[in-house]
Design a protein around this motif. Sequence first.
Motif, PDB file in Angstrom:
ATOM      1  N   GLY A 181       0.821  -1.207   0.000  1.00  0.00           N
ATOM      2  CA  GLY A 181       0.000   0.000   0.000  1.00  0.00           C
ATOM      3  C   GLY A 181       0.853   1.254   0.000  1.00  0.00           C
ATOM      4  N   ARG A 182       1.939   1.213   0.739  1.00  0.00           N
ATOM      5  CA  ARG A 182       2.860   2.350   0.779  1.00  0.00           C
ATOM      6  C   ARG A 182       3.512   2.561  -0.579  1.00  0.00           C
ATOM      7  NH1 ARG A 182       7.977   2.572   5.017  1.00  0.00           N
ATOM      8  NH2 ARG A 182       8.755   4.663   4.498  1.00  0.00           N
ATOM      9  N   MET A 183       3.921   1.477  -1.230  1.00  0.00           N
ATOM     10  CA  MET A 183       4.533   1.577  -2.550  1.00  0.00           C
ATOM     11  C   MET A 183       3.542   2.143  -3.580  1.00  0.00           C
ATOM     12  SD  MET A 183       7.727   0.543  -2.410  1.00  0.00           S
ATOM     13  CE  MET A 183       7.712   1.534  -0.911  1.00  0.00           C
ATOM     14  N   ASP A 221      11.262   9.808   0.295  1.00  0.00           N
ATOM     15  CA  ASP A 221      10.570   8.719   0.996  1.00  0.00           C
ATOM     16  C   ASP A 221      10.868   7.368   0.361  1.00  0.00           C
ATOM     17  OD1 ASP A 221       9.546  10.539   2.737  1.00  0.00           O
ATOM     18  OD2 ASP A 221       7.474  10.437   2.027  1.00  0.00           O
ATOM     19  N   PHE A 222      10.844   7.322  -0.957  1.00  0.00           N
ATOM     20  CA  PHE A 222      11.203   6.091  -1.657  1.00  0.00           C
ATOM     21  C   PHE A 222      12.623   5.655  -1.276  1.00  0.00           C
ATOM     22  CE2 PHE A 222       8.048   6.143  -5.352  1.00  0.00           C
ATOM     23  CZ  PHE A 222       7.629   4.840  -5.145  1.00  0.00           C
ATOM     24  N   SER A 223      13.554   6.592  -1.337  1.00  0.00           N
ATOM     25  CA  SER A 223      14.961   6.274  -1.070  1.00  0.00           C
ATOM     26  C   SER A 223      15.170   5.788   0.355  1.00  0.00           C
ATOM     27  CB  SER A 223      15.836   7.503  -1.343  1.00  0.00           C
ATOM     28  OG  SER A 223      15.802   7.846  -2.720  1.00  0.00           O
ATOM     29  N   ASN A 224      14.509   6.424   1.309  1.00  0.00           N
ATOM     30  CA  ASN A 224      14.636   6.000   2.710  1.00  0.00           C
ATOM     31  C   ASN A 224      14.131   4.569   2.893  1.00  0.00           C
ATOM     32  OD1 ASN A 224      15.738   8.436   3.490  1.00  0.00           O
ATOM     33  ND2 ASN A 224      13.799   9.301   4.186  1.00  0.00           N
ATOM     34  N   TYR A 225      13.012   4.263   2.229  1.00  0.00           N
ATOM     35  CA  TYR A 225      12.462   2.904   2.341  1.00  0.00           C
ATOM     36  C   TYR A 225      13.430   1.893   1.731  1.00  0.00           C
ATOM     37  CZ  TYR A 225       9.651  -1.244   1.780  1.00  0.00           C
ATOM     38  OH  TYR A 225       9.216  -2.548   1.839  1.00  0.00           O
ATOM     39  N   PHE A 226      13.879   2.149   0.520  1.00  0.00           N
ATOM     40  CA  PHE A 226      14.713   1.168  -0.174  1.00  0.00           C
ATOM     41  C   PHE A 226      16.124   1.096   0.398  1.00  0.00           C
ATOM     42  CE2 PHE A 226      11.484   1.522  -3.634  1.00  0.00           C
ATOM     43  CZ  PHE A 226      11.118   0.188  -3.603  1.00  0.00           C
ATOM     44  N   ARG A 227      16.588   2.153   1.026  1.00  0.00           N
ATOM     45  CA  ARG A 227      17.897   2.094   1.678  1.00  0.00           C
ATOM     46  C   ARG A 227      17.863   1.078   2.819  1.00  0.00           C
ATOM     47  NH1 ARG A 227      18.481   7.080   1.837  1.00  0.00           N
ATOM     48  NH2 ARG A 227      19.692   7.266  -0.096  1.00  0.00           N
TER      49      ARG A 227
END
Length: 431
Positions: A181-183, A221-227
């Motif tokens: 859902g976040r993605m 936000d994307f980068s923080n998640y995938f990091r």
Amino acid sequence: MSVMTEVDHRIPKDVAEQLVAPGAYADGRIHKAYAWLRKNEPLGVAQVEGVDPFWVVTRHEDILEISRQNDLFHNGDRSPTLIGQEGDRKVREMMGGSPHLLRTLIHMDAPDHLKYRLLTQAWFMPQNLKRLEDQIRVLAKASVEKMAASGGRCDFVKEVALHYPLHVIMSIMGVPEADEGRMLKLTQELFGASDPELARDPDELEKPAEERQIDFGVIIDFSNYFRALSESKRAHPTEDLASLIANSLIDGAPISDLEAMSYYIIVATAGHDTTSSSTAGAMWALAENPAQLAKVKADPSLIPGLVDESIRWTTPVKTFMRTVTADTEFAGRHMKKGDWLMLCYASGNRDEAVFEAPQEFRADRKPNKHLAFGYGAHLCLGQHLAKMEMRILWEELLPRLSDLALDGEPAMSESVFVNGPKRLPIRFKMD
């Protein structure tokens, strides 16, 4: 950076403004602009306030030829997506002079492009995807059952088209189902930055359209998640795409943080959003064309053709930009080093010189030489997965679907780069 002087090939102001107006891609005005351009100025110059001038490429033949000549027409010298002068200034300021907020495959040229493409290319080849077919079919069956349980009415975009491809690509990547859902929300905010219903920050909509193509907060936000995911996959690698990217080597050294984050983001977003749009585009077209629905139901061998026609018809990736690397003459136009070009795929896909009755949706269209996946070195990495997903869904859904019709007003998203149906109310019967 060159300043174009092709006075004789300037596109009329009212037509040029449609090319940078997100709303024109939602309400169909863009197709009228494209039709005018193909007939009157198929390779002209758009000059719009707040945006650097750019060549507009609308014919199928010219888009193909430019896509073949990767040395002459680069992706990475300037932004490969349309951006206004102020947005470009902000990106360069943030990125130490680079015009790129991300560095994905679409931002790269040789030799880097091939190096990074080869990292995951095997994952997306047909022979590898065959092992995923049973898994994908389980997800397709679940989506069909969910639709059947809706009582004969649903918003096909929100209840089926968005979630099925999302679940497929997140399963392949190794993203936990709880985070899907976040993605999805981040993807909609990224591609829908110009859309009043999808944009994260309503205040951004007060800005000129050409300045609303990037939402920096979404990228962060994307980068923080995938990091965090990347760190986990390095410590505990598994048999998924995220682990492959996290542990990749480029020229013998670990992949950099920027390139890794960019890789995750492009796979996670483009890996489902464009498939969702084409799937919904097909359902919309079938709801308006009962004869086409009956034709495919009567002959399931037409399903692959239905898939290709839905991709042509919707063309989710509407535009990409290229930059001229040397003074040249192309299609009778004198182009200078540094000139910017807009490849209009949705125009090429309705080019009367290539497609018979291009404004008609024909599930049995043959041949169907659409450009929706691009061409040449930058041919879409995930095209085989996208077509497999759509084929499997229609194989499961069409035998049970009958009495399909619209149940309200559908709507397209407002975006110059990637757009598709954002709302599709339908009523139906299922066996």
